[in-house]
Design a protein around this motif. Structure first.
Motif, PDB file in Angstrom:
ATOM      1  N   ILE A 175     -38.129 -18.757 -31.762  1.00 39.97           N
ATOM      2  CA  ILE A 175     -39.531 -18.722 -31.327  1.00 39.97           C
ATOM      3  C   ILE A 175     -39.861 -17.295 -30.894  1.00 39.97           C
ATOM      4  O   ILE A 175     -39.065 -16.639 -30.223  1.00 39.97           O
TER       5      ILE A 175
ATOM      6  N   PRO B  38     -37.498 -11.063 -30.043  1.00 43.42           N
ATOM      7  CA  PRO B  38     -36.919  -9.963 -29.250  1.00 43.42           C
ATOM      8  C   PRO B  38     -35.458  -9.699 -29.599  1.00 43.42           C
ATOM      9  O   PRO B  38     -35.000  -8.554 -29.503  1.00 43.42           O
ATOM     10  N   ILE B  39     -34.736 -10.717 -30.016  1.00 48.27           N
ATOM     11  CA  ILE B  39     -33.316 -10.516 -30.331  1.00 48.27           C
ATOM     12  C   ILE B  39     -33.168  -9.752 -31.650  1.00 48.27           C
ATOM     13  O   ILE B  39     -32.410  -8.789 -31.744  1.00 48.27           O
TER      14      ILE B  39
ATOM     15  N   ASP C 207     -34.014  -6.145 -31.260  1.00 52.50           N
ATOM     16  CA  ASP C 207     -33.236  -5.356 -30.302  1.00 52.50           C
ATOM     17  C   ASP C 207     -32.148  -4.565 -31.032  1.00 52.50           C
ATOM     18  O   ASP C 207     -31.208  -5.147 -31.566  1.00 52.50           O
TER      19      ASP C 207
ATOM     20  N   ARG D 179     -28.270  -5.181 -30.359  1.00 52.71           N
ATOM     21  CA  ARG D 179     -27.523  -6.372 -30.781  1.00 52.71           C
ATOM     22  C   ARG D 179     -26.819  -6.076 -32.095  1.00 52.71           C
ATOM     23  O   ARG D 179     -27.414  -5.522 -33.023  1.00 52.71           O
TER      24      ARG D 179
ATOM     25  N   ASP E 253     -31.220 -25.621 -32.959  1.00 55.12           N
ATOM     26  CA  ASP E 253     -32.617 -25.324 -32.633  1.00 55.12           C
ATOM     27  C   ASP E 253     -32.718 -24.300 -31.504  1.00 55.12           C
ATOM     28  O   ASP E 253     -31.710 -23.812 -31.003  1.00 55.12           O
ATOM     29  N   VAL E 254     -33.950 -23.991 -31.119  1.00 52.82           N
ATOM     30  CA  VAL E 254     -34.182 -22.917 -30.162  1.00 52.82           C
ATOM     31  C   VAL E 254     -33.557 -23.235 -28.798  1.00 52.82           C
ATOM     32  O   VAL E 254     -33.086 -22.341 -28.095  1.00 52.82           O
ATOM     33  N   ALA E 255     -33.527 -24.525 -28.441  1.00 56.20           N
ATOM     34  CA  ALA E 255     -32.909 -24.904 -27.159  1.00 56.20           C
ATOM     35  C   ALA E 255     -31.447 -24.464 -27.139  1.00 56.20           C
ATOM     36  O   ALA E 255     -30.947 -23.993 -26.109  1.00 56.20           O
TER      37      ALA E 255
ATOM     38  N   TRP F  88     -31.213 -20.753 -26.625  1.00 55.77           N
ATOM     39  CA  TRP F  88     -31.396 -20.420 -25.201  1.00 55.77           C
ATOM     40  C   TRP F  88     -30.124 -20.732 -24.423  1.00 55.77           C
ATOM     41  O   TRP F  88     -29.744 -19.994 -23.506  1.00 55.77           O
TER      42      TRP F  88
ATOM     43  N   GLU G 227     -27.715 -17.978 -25.006  1.00 53.03           N
ATOM     44  CA  GLU G 227     -28.157 -16.736 -24.364  1.00 53.03           C
ATOM     45  C   GLU G 227     -27.966 -16.773 -22.853  1.00 53.03           C
ATOM     46  O   GLU G 227     -27.819 -15.734 -22.213  1.00 53.03           O
ATOM     47  N   ARG G 228     -27.984 -17.993 -22.272  1.00 50.58           N
ATOM     48  CA  ARG G 228     -27.825 -18.118 -20.829  1.00 50.58           C
ATOM     49  C   ARG G 228     -26.539 -17.440 -20.372  1.00 50.58           C
ATOM     50  O   ARG G 228     -26.493 -16.794 -19.343  1.00 50.58           O
TER      51      ARG G 228
ATOM     52  N   MET H 157     -33.388 -15.534 -18.333  1.00 48.55           N
ATOM     53  CA  MET H 157     -33.098 -15.182 -19.699  1.00 48.55           C
ATOM     54  C   MET H 157     -33.899 -13.943 -20.083  1.00 48.55           C
ATOM     55  O   MET H 157     -35.078 -13.866 -19.825  1.00 48.55           O
TER      56      MET H 157
ATOM     57  N   ASP I 223     -34.225 -12.576 -23.189  1.00 50.99           N
ATOM     58  CA  ASP I 223     -34.758 -12.396 -24.535  1.00 50.99           C
ATOM     59  C   ASP I 223     -35.744 -13.466 -24.975  1.00 50.99           C
ATOM     60  O   ASP I 223     -36.006 -13.622 -26.155  1.00 50.99           O
ATOM     61  N   THR I 224     -36.297 -14.190 -24.009  1.00 51.79           N
ATOM     62  CA  THR I 224     -37.392 -15.083 -24.335  1.00 51.79           C
ATOM     63  C   THR I 224     -38.675 -14.272 -24.182  1.00 51.79           C
ATOM     64  O   THR I 224     -38.794 -13.501 -23.242  1.00 51.79           O
ATOM     65  N   PRO I 225     -39.644 -14.449 -25.103  1.00 52.32           N
ATOM     66  CA  PRO I 225     -40.892 -13.687 -24.934  1.00 52.32           C
ATOM     67  C   PRO I 225     -41.487 -13.951 -23.557  1.00 52.32           C
ATOM     68  O   PRO I 225     -41.426 -15.064 -23.032  1.00 52.32           O
TER      69      PRO I 225
ATOM     70  N   ILE J  97     -43.817 -16.888 -22.845  1.00 46.89           N
ATOM     71  CA  ILE J  97     -43.180 -18.205 -22.781  1.00 46.89           C
ATOM     72  C   ILE J  97     -42.504 -18.393 -21.428  1.00 46.89           C
ATOM     73  O   ILE J  97     -42.570 -19.470 -20.830  1.00 46.89           O
TER      74      ILE J  97
ATOM     75  N   ARG K  84     -38.454 -26.092 -19.046  1.00 42.60           N
ATOM     76  CA  ARG K  84     -37.983 -25.445 -20.268  1.00 42.60           C
ATOM     77  C   ARG K  84     -37.976 -26.438 -21.430  1.00 42.60           C
ATOM     78  O   ARG K  84     -38.430 -26.136 -22.540  1.00 42.60           O
TER      79      ARG K  84
ATOM     80  N   LEU L  69     -40.222 -26.358 -24.876  1.00 42.36           N
ATOM     81  CA  LEU L  69     -39.660 -26.465 -26.226  1.00 42.36           C
ATOM     82  C   LEU L  69     -40.369 -27.563 -27.011  1.00 42.36           C
ATOM     83  O   LEU L  69     -40.681 -27.395 -28.194  1.00 42.36           O
TER      84      LEU L  69
ATOM     85  N   LEU M  17     -43.658 -26.262 -28.024  1.00 43.42           N
ATOM     86  CA  LEU M  17     -43.569 -25.274 -29.104  1.00 43.42           C
ATOM     87  C   LEU M  17     -43.361 -25.954 -30.453  1.00 43.42           C
ATOM     88  O   LEU M  17     -43.822 -25.474 -31.482  1.00 43.42           O
ATOM     89  N   LYS M  18     -42.677 -27.107 -30.427  1.00 44.54           N
ATOM     90  CA  LYS M  18     -42.471 -27.834 -31.687  1.00 44.54           C
ATOM     91  C   LYS M  18     -43.753 -28.483 -32.160  1.00 44.54           C
ATOM     92  O   LYS M  18     -43.912 -28.772 -33.337  1.00 44.54           O
TER      93      LYS M  18
ATOM     94  N   ARG N  80     -47.062 -27.342 -31.709  1.00 41.41           N
ATOM     95  CA  ARG N  80     -48.069 -26.376 -31.287  1.00 41.41           C
ATOM     96  C   ARG N  80     -49.477 -26.858 -31.581  1.00 41.41           C
ATOM     97  O   ARG N  80     -50.363 -26.796 -30.750  1.00 41.41           O
TER      98      ARG N  80
END
Lengths: 199, 199
Positions: free
Chosen positions: A64, A71-72, A75, A78, A88-90, A93, A96-97, B1, B3-5, B8, B27, B31, B34-35, B37
Motif C-alpha cells: 500500500i 516508501p520501501i 528507499d 534497502r 498481504d500488507v498486514a 507490516w 517490518e515491526r 513503523m 515505512d508506512t505512508p 496511513i 491497524r 487494512l 484499504l482493501k 477503498r
C-alpha cells in the motif's frame, strides 16, 4: 431506531462493517465521535478521505502506498537483491515491526486457493517471476503463513522460480519464543524436532 | 513503523482513539478499509465528514441532531407534557430502543460532579427548569443512572423543580428481567425488597 437522524444511522452502519466493531460498539464509537466533533471526528473524516483518494498499490511490490512507489521500494538504503514474499500488507507490516529484514518485498495479495478461485495470475506471481528474472534478485524469502494454502503457494512459487538463479528460502518453523511445549500442537513440535540445532 | 505512508499512520492513530479500538485493532481496521477503498472507505469518510459538519445539539432538548430541532422534538405525535431527563445521548438511545416512552427528552450532558467541576449550569439544568415552567410540562421522569452521581443529580433536579407543578418521578429500582438473585449485589436486592409489590 427510528428517531436517530438518518446520516448518523448511515455512519453507524458503515462503521459496524469494520473488523472488531459490531452494531453496538459502532454506536458507542459514533457517540464518542459526536462528543469530539471538532477534535476527533472532523480530522478522522479528513484523514480517511485523503487516504481513500491517495492510496494505491505500489507499482513494483504491491505494498500500500500513496505514491507510485511505496516508501520501501523508494528507499535506496534497502538491499535490492533480496525479496521477501508475503501474502498481504498486514504480513508486510508484521515483518517490518521487527525491522530485521533489510531487503524489499513482494505482496502476493492472497494465497493460491481453488475454493476462492485464486490462481497464480490473480496473485501477482507472474510479476514476481518477472522481477526476479529482470532485476538481478539473488534471494527470495517466502514468508507465507504456515497454513496449507500458504505452504502450497510457497511450493508453487519455488517451482516457478526454478532456473531463475535466485536462492529460494522459507521462514524456519519451530517453537515460538516464550512458547510452552505443553500448549503447542504436534505439528509444531515435530517441525522443531526435525529442524533441531546443535548447541 | 517507519515505512508506512504518513497519511496511513495518521489514520491509524485517529481510529485508535475510538472506544473499543486500540492501536492493533485500528491497524486491522485500516487494512480492511484499504482493501475496500471504493465500497467502504470512501463512503465512510463521506458519511463522517457530513455528520461532523451537520451534527449539533437540538435547541430544545440537547439531543444530537442534524437540524435545529431533533427528530423527537419535531415529531408532533410525541406527547408534549412529559419530559424524560437523561444523562447523555447514549441513554436517550437506550430509552428509545424499547420505544415505550412517548414523550420528549431532556439531555443533561452529564451528572453533577464536584470532582469533574460539573455544576448545574454546565448541565442544562436551568434550561430544564425553564422548559418545565414555560411549556406546561405535567410530568418529569428522571431516567438517570443508578450511580451515586446519578442519584445526587436526580435529587438536585427534584429540588429545583419543587413548586413547578410538574410531578417528578424516577425509574423503579429492582431485580432486572432475567436477573438471578445469587449474582445481584445487596443494594439491588434491598431496593427490590423495599419496593416489593403485592401479587
Amino acid at each position: 431506531m427510528t428517531d436517530t437522524p438518518r446520516e448518523i444511522e448511515t455512519l453507524i452502519d458503515l462503521l459496524a462493517r469494520l473488523p472488531g466493531l459490531g452494531p453496538r460498539s459502532a454506536r458507542r464509537a459514533v457517540l464518542a465521535l459526536l462528543k469530539k466533533r471538532a477534535t476527533l471526528m472532523a480530522p478522522l473524516a479528513q484523514a480517511m478521505s485523503q487516504v481513500a483518494s491517495s492510496a494505491r498499490d505500489c507499482r513494483v511490490c504491491g505494498n500500500i502506498s500513496t505514491a507510485d512507489l511505496c516508501p520501501i521500494c523508494a528507499d535506496p538504503r534497502r538491499a535490492t537483491g533480496e525479496i521477501c514474499v508475503v501474502e498481504d500488507v498486514a504480513d508486510l507490516w508484521a515483518m517490518e515491526r521487527g525491522a530485521l529484514f533489510k531487503g524489499r518485498y513482494h505482496v502476493l495479495g492472497g494465497t493460491l486457493s481453488a475454493l476462492d478461485g485464486l490462481g497464480p495470475d490473480e496473485l501477482r506471481i507472474p510479476a514476481l517471476v518477472e522481477r526476479v528474472r529482470d532485476d538481478g534478485i539473488t534471494e527470495v524469502i517466502l514468508a507465507l503463513n504456515a497454513t496449507v494454502d500458504g505452504q502450497t503457494t510457497a511450493h508453487y512459487i519455488a517451482d516457478a522460480l526454478e532456473g531463475s538463479g535466485a536462492a529460494v528460502s522459507t521462514l524456519a518453523q519451530g517453537v515460538p519464543i516464550g512458547g510452552e511445549l505443553d500448549y503447542l500442537d504436534d505439528g509444531t513440535i515435530g517441525a522443531a524436532l526435525r529442524a533441531r540445532r546443535r548447541l
